[in-house]
Every structure is written in C-alpha cells, then in structure tokens.
Design a protein around this motif. Sequence first.
Motif, PDB file in Angstrom:
ATOM      1  N   ARG A 124       0.834  -1.201   0.000  1.00 42.50           N
ATOM      2  CA  ARG A 124       0.000   0.000   0.000  1.00 42.50           C
ATOM      3  C   ARG A 124       0.871   1.253   0.000  1.00 42.50           C
ATOM      4  NH1 ARG A 124      -4.993  -0.453   4.271  1.00 42.50           N
ATOM      5  NH2 ARG A 124      -5.682  -2.592   3.855  1.00 42.50           N
ATOM      6  N   ARG A 125       0.332   2.324  -0.579  1.00 40.66           N
ATOM      7  CA  ARG A 125       0.981   3.631  -0.496  1.00 40.66           C
ATOM      8  C   ARG A 125       0.389   4.405   0.676  1.00 40.66           C
ATOM      9  NH1 ARG A 125       0.078   5.738  -6.600  1.00 40.66           N
ATOM     10  NH2 ARG A 125      -2.042   5.275  -5.905  1.00 40.66           N
ATOM     11  N   PRO A 126       1.217   5.123   1.415  1.00 44.39           N
ATOM     12  CA  PRO A 126       0.673   5.941   2.516  1.00 44.39           C
ATOM     13  C   PRO A 126      -0.249   7.016   1.958  1.00 44.39           C
ATOM     14  CG  PRO A 126       2.985   6.496   2.112  1.00 44.39           C
ATOM     15  CD  PRO A 126       2.682   5.268   1.312  1.00 44.39           C
ATOM     16  N   GLY A 127      -1.361   7.246   2.662  1.00 47.21           N
ATOM     17  CA  GLY A 127      -2.278   8.307   2.265  1.00 47.21           C
ATOM     18  C   GLY A 127      -3.396   7.869   1.342  1.00 47.21           C
ATOM     19  N   ASP A 128      -3.375   6.612   0.887  1.00 43.23           N
ATOM     20  CA  ASP A 128      -4.428   6.129  -0.005  1.00 43.23           C
ATOM     21  C   ASP A 128      -5.628   5.628   0.797  1.00 43.23           C
ATOM     22  OD1 ASP A 128      -3.336   6.657  -2.454  1.00 43.23           O
ATOM     23  OD2 ASP A 128      -2.553   4.641  -2.806  1.00 43.23           O
ATOM     24  N   ALA A 129      -6.817   6.092   0.441  1.00 42.13           N
ATOM     25  CA  ALA A 129      -8.048   5.609   1.063  1.00 42.13           C
ATOM     26  C   ALA A 129      -8.508   4.320   0.380  1.00 42.13           C
ATOM     27  CB  ALA A 129      -9.136   6.668   0.963  1.00 42.13           C
ATOM     28  N   THR A 130      -9.385   3.581   1.062  1.00 39.17           N
ATOM     29  CA  THR A 130      -9.845   2.293   0.539  1.00 39.17           C
ATOM     30  C   THR A 130     -10.806   2.466  -0.639  1.00 39.17           C
ATOM     31  OG1 THR A 130      -9.633   1.309   2.730  1.00 39.17           O
ATOM     32  CG2 THR A 130     -11.006   0.134   1.140  1.00 39.17           C
ATOM     33  N   ALA A 131     -11.844   3.260  -0.450  1.00 40.52           N
ATOM     34  CA  ALA A 131     -12.860   3.420  -1.488  1.00 40.52           C
ATOM     35  C   ALA A 131     -13.406   4.838  -1.448  1.00 40.52           C
ATOM     36  CB  ALA A 131     -13.988   2.416  -1.302  1.00 40.52           C
ATOM     37  N   LEU A 132     -13.421   5.486  -2.595  1.00 36.66           N
ATOM     38  CA  LEU A 132     -13.898   6.861  -2.698  1.00 36.66           C
ATOM     39  C   LEU A 132     -14.768   6.997  -3.933  1.00 36.66           C
ATOM     40  CD1 LEU A 132     -10.495   8.541  -1.839  1.00 36.66           C
ATOM     41  CD2 LEU A 132     -12.503   8.565  -0.377  1.00 36.66           C
ATOM     42  N   VAL A 133     -16.019   7.319  -3.715  1.00 32.93           N
ATOM     43  CA  VAL A 133     -16.977   7.444  -4.813  1.00 32.93           C
ATOM     44  C   VAL A 133     -17.727   8.761  -4.650  1.00 32.93           C
ATOM     45  CG1 VAL A 133     -18.970   6.426  -5.978  1.00 32.93           C
ATOM     46  CG2 VAL A 133     -17.216   4.944  -4.995  1.00 32.93           C
ATOM     47  N   SER A 134     -17.836   9.534  -5.725  1.00 34.03           N
ATOM     48  CA  SER A 134     -18.395  10.866  -5.651  1.00 34.03           C
ATOM     49  C   SER A 134     -19.668  10.983  -6.476  1.00 34.03           C
ATOM     50  CB  SER A 134     -17.355  11.875  -6.167  1.00 34.03           C
ATOM     51  OG  SER A 134     -17.940  13.148  -6.311  1.00 34.03           O
ATOM     52  N   GLY A 135     -20.730  11.402  -5.829  1.00 38.97           N
ATOM     53  CA  GLY A 135     -21.964  11.674  -6.553  1.00 38.97           C
ATOM     54  C   GLY A 135     -21.935  13.043  -7.202  1.00 38.97           C
ATOM     55  N   SER A 136     -22.793  13.267  -8.194  1.00 44.64           N
ATOM     56  CA  SER A 136     -22.771  14.522  -8.946  1.00 44.64           C
ATOM     57  C   SER A 136     -24.165  15.090  -9.180  1.00 44.64           C
ATOM     58  CB  SER A 136     -22.107  14.286 -10.306  1.00 44.64           C
ATOM     59  OG  SER A 136     -20.842  13.726 -10.158  1.00 44.64           O
ATOM     60  N   GLN A 137     -25.100  14.772  -8.332  1.00 44.18           N
ATOM     61  CA  GLN A 137     -26.467  15.193  -8.606  1.00 44.18           C
ATOM     62  C   GLN A 137     -26.601  16.702  -8.680  1.00 44.18           C
ATOM     63  OE1 GLN A 137     -28.827  12.957  -9.527  1.00 44.18           O
ATOM     64  NE2 GLN A 137     -29.833  14.852 -10.177  1.00 44.18           N
TER      65      GLN A 137
END
Length: 329
Positions: A281-294
């Motif tokens: 793993r790289r330091p600072g990486d989150a597991t899961a990131l999903v962005s809505g755009s409504q």
Amino acid sequence: MANILVTGGAGYIGSHACKVLAAAGYTPVTYDSLETGWKDAVKFGPFEQGDLLDRERLDQVFAAYRPQAVMHFAALSQVGESMTQPGKYWRNNVSGSLSLIEAAIAAGCLDFVFSSTCATYGEQDGVVLDEDSSQQPLNAYAASKRAIEDMLDNFGKSDGLRSVIFRYFNVAGADPDGEIGEFHQPETHLVPLMLDAVDGKRDALTIFGTDYDTPDGTCIRDYVHVMDLVDAHVLGVKWLEDGRDSRVFNLGTGTGFSVREVVKQSGTITNREVPIIEGERRPGDATALVSGSQRAITDLGWDPKRSNMENMIADAWRWHQNTGAHYSE
C-alpha cells in the motif's frame, strides 16, 4: 471573445479545458511554469510562461490580457510525494494560489473556477460522497486543496470574489480527436501506467495494495472522462457569467471501479494482457472513494456522457497508439 486565464493549461486537464473553452468561443490564455506541463500541449490560445509565486509576472499577464475569469488547475498532485514532502505542497499549491487570488482581485478579475479534489473528504468508505460530506484530508495534497477552498471563501467575503469549486477524483481518457492526451513525467496515474505496461514501455503495472477491504482487495475509485470534466469547468465559467453565487460541485459517476476491474477492462479494449506486480500500500491512499454529482447534473446541467470505463480506456489507448503518448517539449 472573452479571455480566460488557465493556470496549468499546459498540463493534462488544463490543455483539454483550453480546447473546450476555445470551442465555446473563449480565448484560453495558458499560464504555466512547464515544471510538469508541456508546451506542445498548448494549441488553442496564447501561452505565457511563469510561476504562481511570481506576483510581478502574474500582474503583467493580468494587465496584458484582462481575463474575464480564472480557471485554476496548476498544482502538484502526487499523494505519496505530498506525504514525504508536505512543505513542497503547501508552498506551491497554497502560497501559489494565494498569490494568484490576490493578483486576480487586484486586476478586478473576480470570477474564479477552481480544480479541487474529492480527496478532501478523506476516508469515508461505503458512502457516495456529496458536497455536504465532512472534509477530513488524509495527506498534504488534499489538505492543500482544502486550504485553497477556504481561502476562496475568505476572499469572497472580503473582496467579492465569486468561485465555482469542483471536487473530483480520478480523471482518465483523452481528447477523442487525438490532438492532446495524458502524459506525465514521472507517470503516476493508473490508466497510462497500465497502457505503458500493455505496450511494453514498462515491464509491468504495480498494484499498490491488494489487502484492502474491498471485494477483490484493491482500492476503489470513481473515474470521470477528461472531456466531461472540462465541460463542467466551462459550465462553471458560464455559471459565474450569469451572476450566480459561489458554489461547490462534486464531479463523479457515483460508481466505483477497483484497480483490478480497470485492468480487466483494459485487457478487453486492447485485446492484450496487462502484466502485473503486486506491491505494498501507499501511505495516504483511502480504501474506497466514490463521488456523486447530482448537484452538478441538476444545477449546472452537466452530462457526463463519456464517463464509462470503456470510453475512457478506448480514448486513452487511441492517443497512446497514435502519438506514443508523449510530448517532446
């Protein structure tokens, strides 16, 4: 034809924004130090070389072109590097943005479109992030972007600066016409790294972390096609042109792809196997990131029509094959 000052206009996203701005009837004026950008990518308007920390140079450019708005992409953006060299990120991203904002206000240019990041939200797994989600940056890169957002808000209250802030994650794909594409040195983005491995330009693609709490153990991210992304930025300029108030918009699809899923799609598009090395793993990486755009879809009228993985990889692969995926200068 109104001038728009595009900082970082010689970079990947900035150059695509210049193309779309020109097509929409604006004159994009690229301001770039060429530290990470490419002069060959500046094809759609004037080019002015300079550093954001050089206030005198910024004042010259504002005086010469009198831009209607600023579109600010220029930033260092490598998460891993920001963890080991935070001072570099605070100096370049935050101090540079302060210099730019003050120069814009001094020149009477009060419309500002800012390229931020959903990384300001930090580790919030299992949710589709919206503009009201709490911001908890995990690294200096994300923290620097959050600080610039706060700065824009402060100057909005003190000087009447109006801003549109876009928070987004992974950008992929290329101009379908093949005029410009994605090229970094060093390269850190998944899709071009993957295509280099497919094409034999590197021995293998390294997957950083295979033990995350996801279905296949690799990180999950939302991806947006670069042309959809820059379309939103032009809509941001028009939003401010219409006299509307400052606003934050997330840009994503609400659908996450794991690293292994992107690799699998690449194999389908290129009809070639992707050689893989499994790394730490790289330091600072989150597991899961999903962005809505409504909000962007409803309020801006944004339509991310190109933002499916097949289109993004196919357009990137076309650029990769036609140009060798590089600029010479």
